[in-house]
Design a protein around this motif. Structure first.
Motif, PDB file in Angstrom:
ATOM      1  N   LYS A  44       0.837  -1.123   0.052  1.00  0.00           N
ATOM      2  CA  LYS A  44      -0.177  -0.063  -0.122  1.00  0.00           C
ATOM      3  C   LYS A  44       0.988   1.478   0.112  1.00  0.00           C
ATOM      4  CE  LYS A  44      -3.862   0.138   2.515  1.00  0.00           C
ATOM      5  NZ  LYS A  44      -4.815   0.184   3.690  1.00  0.00           N
ATOM      6  N   ASN A  45       0.409   2.181  -0.757  1.00  0.00           N
ATOM      7  CA  ASN A  45       1.263   3.443  -0.665  1.00  0.00           C
ATOM      8  C   ASN A  45       1.180   4.242   0.508  1.00  0.00           C
ATOM      9  OD1 ASN A  45      -0.251   5.846  -0.971  1.00  0.00           O
ATOM     10  ND2 ASN A  45      -0.392   5.479  -3.239  1.00  0.00           N
ATOM     11  N   MET A  46       1.943   5.010   0.951  1.00  0.00           N
ATOM     12  CA  MET A  46       1.884   5.573   2.235  1.00  0.00           C
ATOM     13  C   MET A  46       0.737   6.740   2.440  1.00  0.00           C
ATOM     14  SD  MET A  46       3.686   3.875   4.456  1.00  0.00           S
ATOM     15  CE  MET A  46       3.587   2.429   3.534  1.00  0.00           C
ATOM     16  N   GLN A  72       9.882   7.669   4.609  1.00  0.00           N
ATOM     17  CA  GLN A  72      10.413   6.456   5.219  1.00  0.00           C
ATOM     18  C   GLN A  72      10.128   5.197   4.074  1.00  0.00           C
ATOM     19  OE1 GLN A  72      11.775   6.107   8.007  1.00  0.00           O
ATOM     20  NE2 GLN A  72      11.388   8.029   9.025  1.00  0.00           N
ATOM     21  N   GLN A  73       9.282   5.109   3.406  1.00  0.00           N
ATOM     22  CA  GLN A  73       8.771   4.085   2.512  1.00  0.00           C
ATOM     23  C   GLN A  73      10.027   4.042   1.250  1.00  0.00           C
ATOM     24  OE1 GLN A  73       5.249   4.013   0.002  1.00  0.00           O
ATOM     25  NE2 GLN A  73       5.108   1.755   0.256  1.00  0.00           N
ATOM     26  N   GLU A 126       9.684  -5.221   3.142  1.00  0.00           N
ATOM     27  CA  GLU A 126       9.507  -3.675   3.197  1.00  0.00           C
ATOM     28  C   GLU A 126       8.559  -3.487   4.385  1.00  0.00           C
ATOM     29  OE1 GLU A 126       7.159  -0.440   0.402  1.00  0.00           O
ATOM     30  OE2 GLU A 126       7.095  -2.543  -0.228  1.00  0.00           O
ATOM     31  N   GLN A 127       7.494  -4.473   4.589  1.00  0.00           N
ATOM     32  CA  GLN A 127       6.603  -4.223   5.845  1.00  0.00           C
ATOM     33  C   GLN A 127       7.296  -4.317   7.063  1.00  0.00           C
ATOM     34  OE1 GLN A 127       3.923  -7.417   4.549  1.00  0.00           O
ATOM     35  NE2 GLN A 127       2.464  -6.240   3.909  1.00  0.00           N
ATOM     36  N   MET A 167      10.570   0.899  11.659  1.00  0.00           N
ATOM     37  CA  MET A 167      10.965   2.061  11.941  1.00  0.00           C
ATOM     38  C   MET A 167       9.782   2.953  12.533  1.00  0.00           C
ATOM     39  SD  MET A 167      12.705   2.552   8.027  1.00  0.00           S
ATOM     40  CE  MET A 167      12.925   4.410   8.004  1.00  0.00           C
ATOM     41  N   PHE A 168       8.558   2.623  12.008  1.00  0.00           N
ATOM     42  CA  PHE A 168       7.564   3.263  12.608  1.00  0.00           C
ATOM     43  C   PHE A 168       7.603   3.182  14.245  1.00  0.00           C
ATOM     44  CE2 PHE A 168       4.632   2.965   8.338  1.00  0.00           C
ATOM     45  CZ  PHE A 168       5.342   3.875   8.035  1.00  0.00           C
TER      46      PHE A 168
END
Length: 192
Positions: free
Chosen positions: A2-4, A140-141, A160-161, A167-168
């Motif tokens: 999903k895009n951010m 971040q993405q 990626e997830q 990071m989040f």
């Protein structure tokens, strides 16, 4: 993945209890709960979660997180404080929330402070921070995508997830720790 921007939109970050949402008349507890349930229904992670319960409100009252209620009715100021408690309790302990709001409660209960004006400014700051957050998670993405670009792994989406979650949560910890430090400073200022 999903895009951010879609992710940020799905979080309903701008869903806040506005001053316009709060009626000018005082509300009973059940009405307060209904108001919060309607306003924040989209922000729940799971459909069966409760935004606010009688037990929560009673615990906030017993813990003196807001000034005393008269005749079992909650004023506009009570609803503002409950909204702030609702936002803060996700990151701070109830004791830290109480410490943060003690002085404000004292001022409001003695009619020494115009809480709606502060709350309106708070909502404006939230709106600005929502924009900043949306921009930041997109950055971040991009950084995560660059970091895993060299992997020939078939699990790129998973990686990626994983990295985004790490990071989040790390950034969340930074903000929580900064808030806790400010609470500690507030306590130290009161003691001096």
């Amino acid at each position: 993945m999903k895009n951010m921007e879609e992710l940020a939109g799905s979080l309903h970050l701008n869903r806040q209890l506005s001053l316009e949402d709060i009626p000018d008349l005082n509300l009973y507890m059940d009405q307060v709960i209904q108001l919060f349930e309607r306003k924040f229904a989209d922000t729940k992670r799971h459909a069966d979660e409760k935004v606010l319960t009688k037990t929560m409100i009673n615990n906030y009252a017993k813990g003196k997180l807001f000034f005393p209620v008269e005749n079992k009715k909650y004023t506009k100021e009570h609803l503002i404080l409950i909204s702030m408690i609702y936002q803060m309790k996700g990151a701070l302990s109830i004791n830290d929330v109480k410490t943060t709001l003690d002085r404000l409660n004292e001022k409001v209960s003695h009619d020494e402070f115009e809480l709606p004006a502060l709350y309106q400014r708070y909502l404006q700051l939230i709106e600005k921070s929502t924009e900043t957050f949306t921009d930041e998670i997109q950055v971040q993405q991009q950084e995560v995508n660059q970091a895993i670009q060299t992997h020939d792994d078939s699990d790129k989406t998973y990686l990626e997830q994983l990295l985004l979650i790490a990071m989040f949560t790390n950034m969340s910890n930074y903000y929580r720790r900064a808030a806790e430090k400010l609470v500690d400073d507030m306590i130290n200022d009161q003691d001096s």
